[in-house]
Design an enzyme around this catalytic site. Structure first.
Site, PDB file in Angstrom:
ATOM      1  N   GLU A 260       0.822  -1.196   0.000  1.00 28.67           N
ATOM      2  CA  GLU A 260       0.000   0.000   0.000  1.00 28.67           C
ATOM      3  C   GLU A 260       0.866   1.262   0.000  1.00 28.67           C
ATOM      4  O   GLU A 260       1.798   1.390   0.797  1.00 28.67           O
ATOM      5  CB  GLU A 260      -0.925  -0.015   1.227  1.00 28.67           C
ATOM      6  CG  GLU A 260      -1.797   1.206   1.383  1.00 28.67           C
ATOM      7  CD  GLU A 260      -2.659   1.486   0.178  1.00 28.67           C
ATOM      8  OE1 GLU A 260      -3.227   0.536  -0.381  1.00 28.67           O
ATOM      9  OE2 GLU A 260      -2.756   2.662  -0.226  1.00 28.67           O
ATOM     10  N   THR A 304      -6.120   2.747  -5.244  1.00 30.24           N
ATOM     11  CA  THR A 304      -5.829   1.330  -4.995  1.00 30.24           C
ATOM     12  C   THR A 304      -6.578   0.426  -5.978  1.00 30.24           C
ATOM     13  O   THR A 304      -6.005  -0.511  -6.534  1.00 30.24           O
ATOM     14  CB  THR A 304      -6.229   0.951  -3.560  1.00 30.24           C
ATOM     15  OG1 THR A 304      -5.563   1.827  -2.661  1.00 30.24           O
ATOM     16  CG2 THR A 304      -5.874  -0.485  -3.249  1.00 30.24           C
ATOM     17  N   HIS A 421      -0.785   3.340   4.953  1.00 25.23           N
ATOM     18  CA  HIS A 421      -1.789   4.140   4.258  1.00 25.23           C
ATOM     19  C   HIS A 421      -1.861   5.495   4.935  1.00 25.23           C
ATOM     20  O   HIS A 421      -1.799   5.572   6.155  1.00 25.23           O
ATOM     21  CB  HIS A 421      -3.146   3.425   4.335  1.00 25.23           C
ATOM     22  CG  HIS A 421      -4.171   3.958   3.377  1.00 25.23           C
ATOM     23  ND1 HIS A 421      -4.665   5.239   3.471  1.00 25.23           N
ATOM     24  CD2 HIS A 421      -4.773   3.399   2.306  1.00 25.23           C
ATOM     25  CE1 HIS A 421      -5.523   5.430   2.489  1.00 25.23           C
ATOM     26  NE2 HIS A 421      -5.610   4.341   1.772  1.00 25.23           N
ATOM     27  N   ASP A 482       1.270   0.182  -5.072  1.00 19.62           N
ATOM     28  CA  ASP A 482       0.096   0.514  -5.885  1.00 19.62           C
ATOM     29  C   ASP A 482       0.106   1.954  -6.406  1.00 19.62           C
ATOM     30  O   ASP A 482      -0.294   2.231  -7.518  1.00 19.62           O
ATOM     31  CB  ASP A 482      -1.214   0.197  -5.161  1.00 19.62           C
ATOM     32  CG  ASP A 482      -1.418   0.968  -3.864  1.00 19.62           C
ATOM     33  OD1 ASP A 482      -0.432   1.533  -3.347  1.00 19.62           O
ATOM     34  OD2 ASP A 482      -2.558   0.991  -3.367  1.00 19.62           O
ATOM     35  N   HIS A 483       0.594   2.901  -5.590  1.00 23.98           N
ATOM     36  CA  HIS A 483       0.622   4.308  -6.005  1.00 23.98           C
ATOM     37  C   HIS A 483       1.420   5.096  -4.989  1.00 23.98           C
ATOM     38  O   HIS A 483       1.898   4.537  -4.003  1.00 23.98           O
ATOM     39  CB  HIS A 483      -0.795   4.871  -6.139  1.00 23.98           C
ATOM     40  CG  HIS A 483      -1.646   4.608  -4.928  1.00 23.98           C
ATOM     41  ND1 HIS A 483      -1.448   5.258  -3.734  1.00 23.98           N
ATOM     42  CD2 HIS A 483      -2.660   3.734  -4.715  1.00 23.98           C
ATOM     43  CE1 HIS A 483      -2.319   4.810  -2.846  1.00 23.98           C
ATOM     44  NE2 HIS A 483      -3.060   3.879  -3.411  1.00 23.98           N
TER      45      HIS A 483
HETATM   46 MN    MN Z   1      -3.677   2.217  -2.162  1.00 28.55          MN
END
Ligand code: MN
Length: 730
Positions: A260, A304, A421, A482-483
């Site tokens: 994440e 996500t 996160h 993911d980013h």
């Molecule tokens: Mn994410």
């Protein structure tokens, strides 16, 4: 005195109306706390939730006022209240069973759910449900006993009109407050429970109805000629395979670890002399890891879920929201789980420590063909195990093993982590005191290194288990970020840490910060660090070829990164293009800026050759996004079934009884079961080591299946009815 005034007020029609609105609001608030899990955090959110039922209740009940005949007026008000309560009640029952709210799709598909799986409505009833109906019963009795008299006065049109306007006003205020707490709530629905939390069940139902109609309309206008155009285009991205890698991991298990918000700049980064992510660094440099140094995320608003969509399908997310939530319940997918099932007899599963409805995953995964989805219901429910977006990573990995070992091999599994996160919060007990984080003015930057460090430890523990259990020998592990975690606005503060200057930080630097890790590790894989520009869209073709499965017939926008003919370029969802030579921001035109990717210098005067190359890239990028949007927005894959592909039947999957299904299958296969626990004749959960304080002295959380998972009386019932049918046939 006041009491008398109040009683007199209730005897008027307006008073009766106010009474009904008040009672409905109270019982709605009761249900919101008692029956739903809305994740209300700060007092502001509680306040918005209290307001959320009022506007629509006023609007609905005010309809009664438009009837001039007093008795009819009262009856209509009660009828509206009755209907509104019914909707709330139906949602409560649905939530008890599926942890989700009722959508148009749920209603349409109600008949398709395999019969016998659902609990009967009676079994779902609770004593507290009486609260929902009690007020109506009491009010009707009081009316019949003439304790509340029907107000015979005539009201004309002004009062009803005023009431309707008041309802609309309250509703607007509600939406305004919701938007200020959660900007773009409706534009980017990532979870139905968020809309209900902020706007109430009524508004959610209307919103869902409108959205559903829009989707249907778009689909009605779809056309197969568009599809052929897209197929012709994507055929060009199909490249010759690399014989050195094609099938290198044939038949192996695949474990995808979704890191994440994890950015590439964390790799090899040291803070106060210590590596932030020592274990991931060692994997990155491992001689059996294929690592990509210039791998970019390509997510849009769906964040996500966009990353997941690209990895599973090699199509882009949509331009104006999350594909998962906007069309994930209805679209046809040709995703990794189904391709691997058809071509390699794979069993598939996702492990994720948040609620299943987040990003609409519980619907999307069924449409993608995932056998099992282990959401937070499958993990220990202790409050201290959770932070921010779900079960802490170390706990999630540790508690997954008891399910993983029961899956038939080969398996394709995805682990979605959550601890790293934003806002990157951590409990004191989870901090590593040997790691001292940065001391910038930005708290989220400082926190980011701590949660990334924690995630790294979680991965280390998981890998230790994979090795101890020998699972690794037959497994390919794919790790990706993911980013971004830190946004562009934070990058200037971050600049000195990544060896840049805050003063010269520019949009080129921001683009470079969009790099995320992508690594493929397997014990016998020939590893290296690759520097070609690559993106999330390219993952699926690359994986398929490593597994020895040709992607030739599938409609995919990415290319095999290992192909000798691979052309290194990618496009972000916002249109920014990165190629081996250029970074093109905002398209090349009046407002666009082009940088030389190697030097980071802006190109002002273009050579003829550069002009041609940039124009070519711009055209390819635009086409790619446009065709992907055309495909997904119109659900065109329903018109295309590649040779050897079987369309997914989502009704075959039931994520409430994953455990029972796995056990039944193991029993059925008996000696032929390829589950790890079957092969070894005993559980491997005792091999798992974690320093997670939450699991300290609670080994049974790792080794034992929770009662809530194993005592699923839904399934017992199903089994019983199965047995009955068998008897009848015998
Ligand atoms: Mn994410």
């Amino acid at each position: 005195m006041i009491k008398k005034k109040l009683i007199n007020f209730i005897q008027t029609r307006t008073g009766f109306f106010c009474l009904l609105v008040l009672l409905f609001t109270l019982k709605y608030i009761f249900a919101a706390y008692h029956d739903f899990n809305l994740g209300l955090a700060d007092p502001y959110q509680h306040l918005i939730m209290w307001i959320s039922p009022i506007g629509s209740a006023i609007l609905l009940f005010s309809i009664g006022f438009y009837f001039s005949k007093p008795i009819v007026s009262y009856c209509v008000m009660l009828l509206m209240d009755f209907a509104n309560t019914g909707l709330l009640f139906a949602n409560i029952l649905n939530y008890r069973q599926f942890s989700d709210f009722i959508t148009v799709k749920t209603i349409v598909n109600a008949g398709k759910v395999s019969p016998g799986l659902g609990k009967s409505a009676v079994a779902l009833l609770q004593f507290s449900d009486l609260v929902l109906w009690l007020d109506l019963i009491v009010v009707i009795i009081l009316l019949l006993m003439k304790k509340i008299k029907v107000d015979q006065k005539s009201y004309g049109l002004l009062t009803p009109f005023t009431l309707t306007s008041l309802g609309a006003l309250v509703l607007s205020l509600n939406i305004f407050l919701a938007e200020s707490s959660r900007p773009r709530l409706l534009g980017t629905t990532f979870d139905r429970s968020y809309i209900v939390k902020y706007l109430g069940i009524d508004t959610f139902t209307v919103y869902d109805g409108i959205k559903n109609e829009q989707t249907e309309q778009v689909n009605r206008n779809a056309n197969t000629a568009d599809l052929n155009q897209i197929l012709t285009y994507t055929q060009k991205s199909k490249l010759p395979v690399n014989p050195e890698y094609y099938g290198a991991a044939k038949g192996k298990n695949v474990i995808v670890i979704h890191l994440e918000s994890f950015q590439q700049f964390l790799i090899d980064l040291k803070i106060n002399g210590k590596e932030v992510t020592p274990y991931l660094n060692s994997l990155y440099h491992n001689r059996h890891t294929l690592s990509f140094a210039n791998f970019y995320h390509q997510v849009g608003i769906g964040r996500t879920s966009d990353a997941e969509n690209m990895l599973e399908t090699s199509t882009y997310g949509i331009s104006d929201g999350s594909l998962f939530t906007a069309m994930g319940s209805t679209n046809t997918f040709q995703a990794a789980p189904q391709i691997l099932r058809e071509r390699g007899k794979y069993t598939s599963a996702v492990f994720h420590g948040n609620v299943g409805s987040f990003w609409n995953r519980d619907d999307v995964y069924k449409n993608m063909g995932y056998n099992y989805f282990f959401d937070q219901n499958y993990f220990s429910s202790d409050r201290s195990d959770r932070i921010g977006y779900g079960i802490k990573d170390k706990v999630m990995f540790a508690e997954s093993i008891k399910y993983l070992e029961r899956m038939q091999q080969p398996f394709y599994t995805k682990f979605i982590t959550v601890t790293n996160h934003t806002p990157f919060d951590m409990d004191e007990e989870d901090l590593d005191h040997n790691f001292k984080t940065a001391d910038t003015t930005d708290k989220s930057i400082n926190n980011y290194f701590e949660t990334a460090h924690y995630l790294d430890q979680a991965i280390r523990e998981f890998f230790a288990y994979l090795k101890k259990s020998d699972l690794i020998k037959n497994t390919m592990v794919v790790i990706y970020g993911d980013h971004y975690g830190l946004s562009n606005s934070e990058n200037e503060t971050l600049a000195p840490i990544v060896g840049e200057s805050s003063d010269t930080w520019n949009s080129f630097n921001n683009v470079q910060m969009q790099r995320v890790p992508f690594m493929i590790y397997s014990p016998n894989l020939k590893g290296k660090i690759k520097h070609e520009v690559a993106g999330e869209i390219d993952v699926l073709p690359t994986l398929l070829h490593l597994l020895g499965i040709s992607n030739r017939n599938y409609l995919q926008f990415g290319s095999d990164l290992l192909s000798p003919k691979y052309k290194p370029w990618i496009v972000f969802r916002n249109g920014t293009i990165v190629s081996q030579k250029y970074v093109i921001i905002g398209g090349k035109g009046k407002k666009g800026v082009v940088y030389d990717r190697k030097s980071g210098k802006q190109i002002i005067n273009f050579t003829k050759q550069e002009e041609i190359e940039i124009a070519d890239l711009a055209q390819k990028a635009k086409k790619s996004l446009r065709y992907s949007d055309l495909l997904n927005n119109h659900n065109l894959l329903r018109f295309y079934t590649p040779k050897g592909f079987k369309p997914v039947d989502p009704s075959k999957f039931d994520y409430l009884s994953n455990y029972q299904q796995m056990e039944k299958l193991r029993e059925h296969l008996n000696k032929r079961s390829t589950a790890l626990i079957s092969q070894r004749g005993k559980s491997t959960t005792n091999l798992y080591r974690t320093d997670a304080p939450e699991l300290n002295g609670r080994l049974d959380e790792i080794t034992t299946i929770p009662d809530s998972v194993s005592d699923n009386h839904l399934v017992e019932k199903q089994n019983k009815s199965d047995k009955k049918t068998k008897k009848a046939y015998n």
